[in-house]
Design an enzyme around this catalytic site. Structure first.
Site, mmCIF file in Angstrom:
data_model
loop_
_atom_site.group_PDB
_atom_site.id
_atom_site.type_symbol
_atom_site.label_atom_id
_atom_site.label_comp_id
_atom_site.label_asym_id
_atom_site.label_seq_id
_atom_site.Cartn_x
_atom_site.Cartn_y
_atom_site.Cartn_z
ATOM 1 N N ARG A 1 1.616 -12.079 -1.219
ATOM 2 C CA ARG A 1 0.394 -12.412 -0.648
ATOM 3 C C ARG A 1 -0.047 -13.876 -1.123
ATOM 4 N NH1 ARG A 1 -2.117 -9.150 3.549
ATOM 5 N NH2 ARG A 1 -0.248 -7.493 4.194
ATOM 6 N N LYS B 1 -9.882 -2.133 1.501
ATOM 7 C CA LYS B 1 -9.327 -1.071 2.492
ATOM 8 C C LYS B 1 -9.916 0.173 1.951
ATOM 9 C CE LYS B 1 -7.231 -3.567 4.911
ATOM 10 N NZ LYS B 1 -6.441 -4.199 5.214
ATOM 11 N N ARG C 1 1.344 -0.716 0.001
ATOM 12 C CA ARG C 1 -0.046 0.035 0.214
ATOM 13 C C ARG C 1 1.101 1.381 -0.452
ATOM 14 N NH1 ARG C 1 -1.740 1.029 4.670
ATOM 15 N NH2 ARG C 1 -1.214 -1.304 5.472
ATOM 16 N N ASP D 1 -9.342 -9.934 8.204
ATOM 17 C CA ASP D 1 -9.024 -9.301 7.824
ATOM 18 C C ASP D 1 -10.105 -7.760 8.380
ATOM 19 O OD1 ASP D 1 -6.210 -7.310 7.684
ATOM 20 O OD2 ASP D 1 -7.841 -6.840 5.312
ATOM 21 N N CYS E 1 0.267 -8.037 11.546
ATOM 22 C CA CYS E 1 0.932 -8.374 12.765
ATOM 23 C C CYS E 1 0.439 -9.470 13.683
ATOM 24 C CB CYS E 1 0.406 -7.110 13.999
ATOM 25 S SG CYS E 1 1.448 -5.803 13.272
ATOM 26 N N GLY E 2 -0.045 -10.447 12.500
ATOM 27 C CA GLY E 2 -0.594 -11.912 13.361
ATOM 28 C C GLY E 2 -2.621 -11.850 13.298
ATOM 29 N N SER F 1 -1.839 -3.925 10.159
ATOM 30 C CA SER F 1 -0.968 -5.236 9.357
ATOM 31 C C SER F 1 -0.208 -5.792 9.552
ATOM 32 C CB SER F 1 -0.139 -4.001 7.813
ATOM 33 O OG SER F 1 -1.575 -3.603 7.262
ATOM 34 N N TYR G 1 -1.511 -3.544 -6.695
ATOM 35 C CA TYR G 1 -1.424 -4.069 -5.478
ATOM 36 C C TYR G 1 -2.555 -4.046 -4.595
ATOM 37 C CZ TYR G 1 -0.293 -5.579 -0.757
ATOM 38 O OH TYR G 1 -0.738 -5.620 0.696
ATOM 39 N N GLY G 2 -2.996 -5.412 -4.417
ATOM 40 C CA GLY G 2 -4.079 -5.845 -3.456
ATOM 41 C C GLY G 2 -5.327 -4.299 -2.734
ATOM 42 N N ASN H 1 -2.972 -15.622 11.307
ATOM 43 C CA ASN H 1 -2.460 -16.392 11.677
ATOM 44 C C ASN H 1 -3.504 -16.872 13.492
ATOM 45 O OD1 ASN H 1 0.183 -17.708 11.975
ATOM 46 N ND2 ASN H 1 0.154 -15.723 10.845
ATOM 47 N N HIS I 1 -9.973 -3.009 11.302
ATOM 48 C CA HIS I 1 -9.372 -3.639 11.064
ATOM 49 C C HIS I 1 -9.444 -4.719 11.767
ATOM 50 C CE1 HIS I 1 -4.679 -3.735 9.220
ATOM 51 N NE2 HIS I 1 -5.571 -4.955 8.494
HETATM 52 P P1 GTP Z 1 -2.467 -7.803 7.157
HETATM 53 O O1 GTP Z 1 -3.167 -8.621 5.999
HETATM 54 O O2 GTP Z 1 -1.591 -6.993 6.458
HETATM 55 O O3 GTP Z 1 -3.597 -7.237 7.738
HETATM 56 O O4 GTP Z 1 -1.855 -8.370 8.223
HETATM 57 P P2 GTP Z 1 -2.528 -9.726 9.658
HETATM 58 O O5 GTP Z 1 -2.275 -9.006 10.738
HETATM 59 O O6 GTP Z 1 -3.647 -10.937 9.081
HETATM 60 O O7 GTP Z 1 -0.603 -10.694 9.346
HETATM 61 P P3 GTP Z 1 -0.372 -12.068 9.684
HETATM 62 O O8 GTP Z 1 -1.110 -12.899 9.973
HETATM 63 O O9 GTP Z 1 -0.555 -12.129 8.068
HETATM 64 O O10 GTP Z 1 0.871 -11.956 10.207
HETATM 65 C C1 GTP Z 1 2.427 -11.165 9.419
HETATM 66 C C2 GTP Z 1 3.560 -11.985 9.527
HETATM 67 O O11 GTP Z 1 3.421 -12.179 11.911
HETATM 68 C C3 GTP Z 1 3.613 -13.212 9.425
HETATM 69 O O12 GTP Z 1 5.243 -13.180 9.323
HETATM 70 C C4 GTP Z 1 3.667 -14.343 10.827
HETATM 71 O O13 GTP Z 1 4.598 -15.843 10.927
HETATM 72 C C5 GTP Z 1 3.949 -13.649 11.532
HETATM 73 N N1 GTP Z 1 3.369 -13.653 13.261
HETATM 74 C C6 GTP Z 1 2.183 -14.326 13.266
HETATM 75 N N2 GTP Z 1 1.244 -14.512 14.640
HETATM 76 C C7 GTP Z 1 2.351 -14.419 14.999
HETATM 77 C C8 GTP Z 1 2.916 -14.911 16.312
HETATM 78 O O14 GTP Z 1 2.273 -14.893 16.959
HETATM 79 N N3 GTP Z 1 4.327 -14.596 16.835
HETATM 80 C C9 GTP Z 1 5.008 -13.925 16.005
HETATM 81 N N4 GTP Z 1 6.415 -14.275 16.748
HETATM 82 N N5 GTP Z 1 5.268 -13.862 14.922
HETATM 83 C C10 GTP Z 1 3.340 -14.381 14.639
HETATM 84 C C1 SPV Z 2 -2.667 -4.711 4.930
HETATM 85 O O1 SPV Z 2 -2.484 -4.063 4.600
HETATM 86 O O2 SPV Z 2 -3.611 -4.543 6.051
HETATM 87 C C2 SPV Z 2 -3.703 -5.835 4.377
HETATM 88 C C3 SPV Z 2 -3.520 -6.122 3.419
HETATM 89 O O3 SPV Z 2 -4.461 -6.793 5.116
HETATM 90 S S1 SPV Z 2 -4.122 -4.993 2.055
HETATM 91 O O4 SPV Z 2 -5.607 -5.171 1.565
HETATM 92 O O5 SPV Z 2 -3.136 -4.537 1.025
HETATM 93 O O6 SPV Z 2 -4.557 -3.682 2.489
HETATM 94 MN MN MN Z 3 -5.098 -5.547 6.871
#
Ligand code: GTP
Ligand code: SPV
Ligand code: MN
Length: 613
Positions: free
Chosen positions: A396, A237, A85, A304, A281-282, A279, A228-229, A285, A257
């Site tokens: 992604r 978003k 972004r 998300d 930050c997990g 973004s 890009y997304g 996951n 978010h």
């Molecule tokens: P956006 O799609 O950008 O909004 O991100 P998101 O918040 O869905 O993040 P996502 O779950 O994809 O995690 C992003 C990164 O954080 C990845 O590289 C994960 O491996 C790392 N991560 C996620 N959960 C944890 C955790 O509990 N501990 C640690 N150390 N890293 C984590």
């Molecule tokens: C973020 O950046 O928080 C995402 C990916 O989830 S995007 O859709 O590109 O904003």
């Molecule tokens: Mn996001």
């Protein structure tokens, strides 16, 4: 300068005629501005998807992966500078700069429309313009909204097909008069200029100049120059957060978010959790967590974005407006997120990951050891000795949510929220988990989240920045007003309001190692949150919120020492007083519009920290 008699299209609401006529008139005016060679109407049917996919493969814009290893899956490689972004090119064009607030880039809407007129004039020459009507949330659902994206990118159409609900029923709803949000996207690379001179296409068309523009009052989005997304999938978003947050302010709901999950205890009680993390930050996951604790389970609802609305039962109800995932690939592996690995085993578009010699994909963290040879995300040969990441850090995957094995069966229904969780990436200070003693303190927690920058947007990775509610790049109006809106919603909900927590999976020790194992072990924190919600465990007061009694945090089977546990919950008065000073500075940026109750919370915090020092 190109002069075009069709000044930038007006907001659809101002076009006279029946709803379908108004839509057609709007489409016609976008087309007469952008001058595409053809206009194609999309409904996300399997035939259409197959045709567009084949077209992109033929044009070299998608690489088909080995159907044995990764059925019906494709790889796209973006231009090297179109990977995230662009917050510095994202504009909020409300009537007044005050309405955009200090955290958004504001531009005068009339001046911006004039600029967009010039940019979009002829921007689709030589290309096809696709018209994509979509629904956020199930069509006709009580929290759902409709939109239309016009785009000159078939990659965007395919991605929208996976992440939103497309289909003829959307057009029927528009015809029946349901309002819709108008969004226009162009990659900004016409294949012919006004004089008729042709240029050849590239694998990832985009432009050097980028504009991601929101008009909150007229509920419109105009995006130029990026594929890009977050810049190009305008339902996500731009609409579901920036425009929807303004709709929510005006209509009494929230666009956040946030991930959404249902957590079920061994006794069979369900807890619905909405969690906001910045973004990368997990969220994805946590949304796919497979609890390390016996008897607990998690169902995925969203990863998300959440739309939340107070219901007639006095509780906060939420939906995931999306129908798919646009998730971070690096760090996603069988050990960290097996549910995601299974979700993307087929029917997935990968962007900016590496290609293996046998036609599959790879990224850092997918397997412990990299393959001996890869083609990296830029298309260059790569070996472990290359010294560069094989996948872009913000690579992604795009996949429909119905591929997710942990998806809740009732994902189309809204769920009553029991707990709201705020988190960020903080190597110091912020404890593993804390509960806000009151709603106001919870809103303060959300408002004062800071987090280390990730690769999801341009900027220096690792730099600490404020990211209130994880909405810094996504709130379509003044952030301080967003906090007041949250306080109002809390007042309206009263005793039915969810409990509020803050978490931090990313605290580090002196050597820079994570103190907490994270990922599936985060279930241990969710368990404490659930037990607090049902009033089953006490909490320990601290200057920064209610902390677990360590005896109540189940760490059985974890290789974690008492010293590490202490470090996860340590509240150092001096560094927290410094944190308070910076928080005050931050709140001052809102020039007296930050809620008065925040001053009281901050004063109380300081007094408690001085007493503890
Ligand atoms: P956006 O799609 O950008 O909004 O991100 P998101 O918040 O869905 O993040 P996502 O779950 O994809 O995690 C992003 C990164 O954080 C990845 O590289 C994960 O491996 C790392 N991560 C996620 N959960 C944890 C955790 O509990 N501990 C640690 N150390 N890293 C984590
Ligand atoms: C973020 O950046 O928080 C995402 C990916 O989830 S995007 O859709 O590109 O904003
Ligand atoms: Mn996001």
């Amino acid at each position: 300068m190109i002069t075009n008699p069709n000044h930038t299209t007006p907001a659809p609401a101002t076009v006279p005629g029946s709803p379908r006529v108004a839509l057609e008139a709007w489409v016609a005016r976008v087309a007469s501005l952008t001058c595409p060679d053809a206009v194609v109407r999309c409904d996300g049917s399997p035939d259409e998807t197959a045709r567009l996919t084949q077209q992109l493969v033929d044009e070299g814009k998608l690489i088909a992966l080995d159907p044995e290893r990764r059925p019906n899956s494709y790889l796209a490689r973006s231009a090297p500078d179109d990977v995230a972004r662009v917050e510095g090119r994202t504009f909020t064009c409300s009537r007044t700069p005050e309405d955009a607030g200090p955290t958004n880039l504001w531009r005068d809407p009339d001046a911006m429309r004039a600029e967009l007129d010039d940019l979009f004039a002829g921007s689709m020459r030589g290309r096809t313009m696709y018209v994509v009507p979509f629904s956020m949330g199930p069509v006709g659902g009580p929290i759902s909204q409709l939109g239309v994206e016009v785009t000159d990118s078939a990659y965007v159409v395919l991605s929208m097909g996976k992440t939103t609900r497309l289909g003829p029923e959307v057009l029927r709803a528009i015809g029946a008069g349901v309002p819709w949000v108008a969004t226009v996207h162009s990659v900004g690379m016409p294949l012919r200029d006004a004089a008729g001179t042709e240029r050849s296409d590239v694998a990832w068309p985009c432009a050097e100049t980028r504009y991601i523009v929101q008009f909150p009052e007229t509920r419109e989005v105009w995006s130029y120059g990026s594929g890009y997304g977050g810049n190009a999938l305008l339902a996500k978003k731009c609409f579901a957060l920036r425009i929807a947050s303004v709709m929510g302010r005006d209509e009494g709901w929230l666009a956040e978010h946030m991930l959404l999950i249902r957590l079920t205890s061994p006794e069979g009680r369900a807890f619905h959790v909405a969690a906001a993390f910045p973004s990368a930050c997990g969220k994805t996951n946590l949304a796919m967590l497979q609890p390390a604790l016996p008897g607990w389970s998690v169902e995925t609802i969203g990863d998300d974005i959440a739309w939340l609305r107070p219901g007639s039962d006095g509780r906060l109800h939420a939906i995931n407006p999306e129908a798919g995932l646009f998730g971070v690939a690096p760090g996603t592996g069988a050990d960290t997120n097996p549910v995601a690995v299974e979700t993307i085993a087929a029917d997935t578009i990968f962007t900016n990951v590496a290609l293996t010699d046998d036609g599959d994909v790879w990224w850092e963290g997918l397997t412990p050891e990299p393959p001996a040879h890869l083609v990296d995300w830029t298309g260059a040969d790569w070996t472990p000795a290359s010294g560069t990441p094989a996948a872009h850090p913000n690579a992604r995957f795009t996949v429909a949510l119905d591929r997710c094995p942990s998806l809740a069966a009732d994902v189309d229904a809204s769920v009553p929220i029991d707990a709201v969780v705020f988190g960020g990436r903080r190597s110091t200070n912020v404890p593993l988990v804390a509960q806000a003693p009151t709603w106001a303190e919870g809103v303060f927690m959300g408002a004062t989240v800071s987090s280390e920058r990730t690769a999801a947007a341009e900027g220096t990775v690792g730099e600490l920045r404020r990211d209130p509610f994880a909405m810094l790049p996504f709130c379509g109006y003044d952030m301080a007003e967003h906090w007041s809106h949250w306080l109002d919603i809390g007042e309206q909900l009263g005793a039915g309001a969810p409990a509020v927590f803050q978490v931090n999976w990313f605290r580090k020790d002196q050597d820079g190692s994570f103190l907490w194992p994270g990922f599936r072990e985060n279930a241990r924190v969710l368990e404490w949150i659930a037990r607090r919600v049902e009033g089953a465990v006490p909490a320990v007061e601290s200057p920064v919120g209610l902390l677990p009694d360590v005896a109540d945090l189940d760490v059985r089977g974890l290789a974690i020492s008492d010293a590490q546990l202490d470090a996860l919950f340590a509240v150092d008065p001096d560094s927290w007083l410094e944190e308070c000073r910076r928080t005050e500075e931050f709140l001052d940026e809102f020039g007296g519009r930050s809620p008065a109750v925040f001053t009281a919370v901050l004063d109380e915090r300081r007094a408690a920290l001085h007493a503890a020092a």
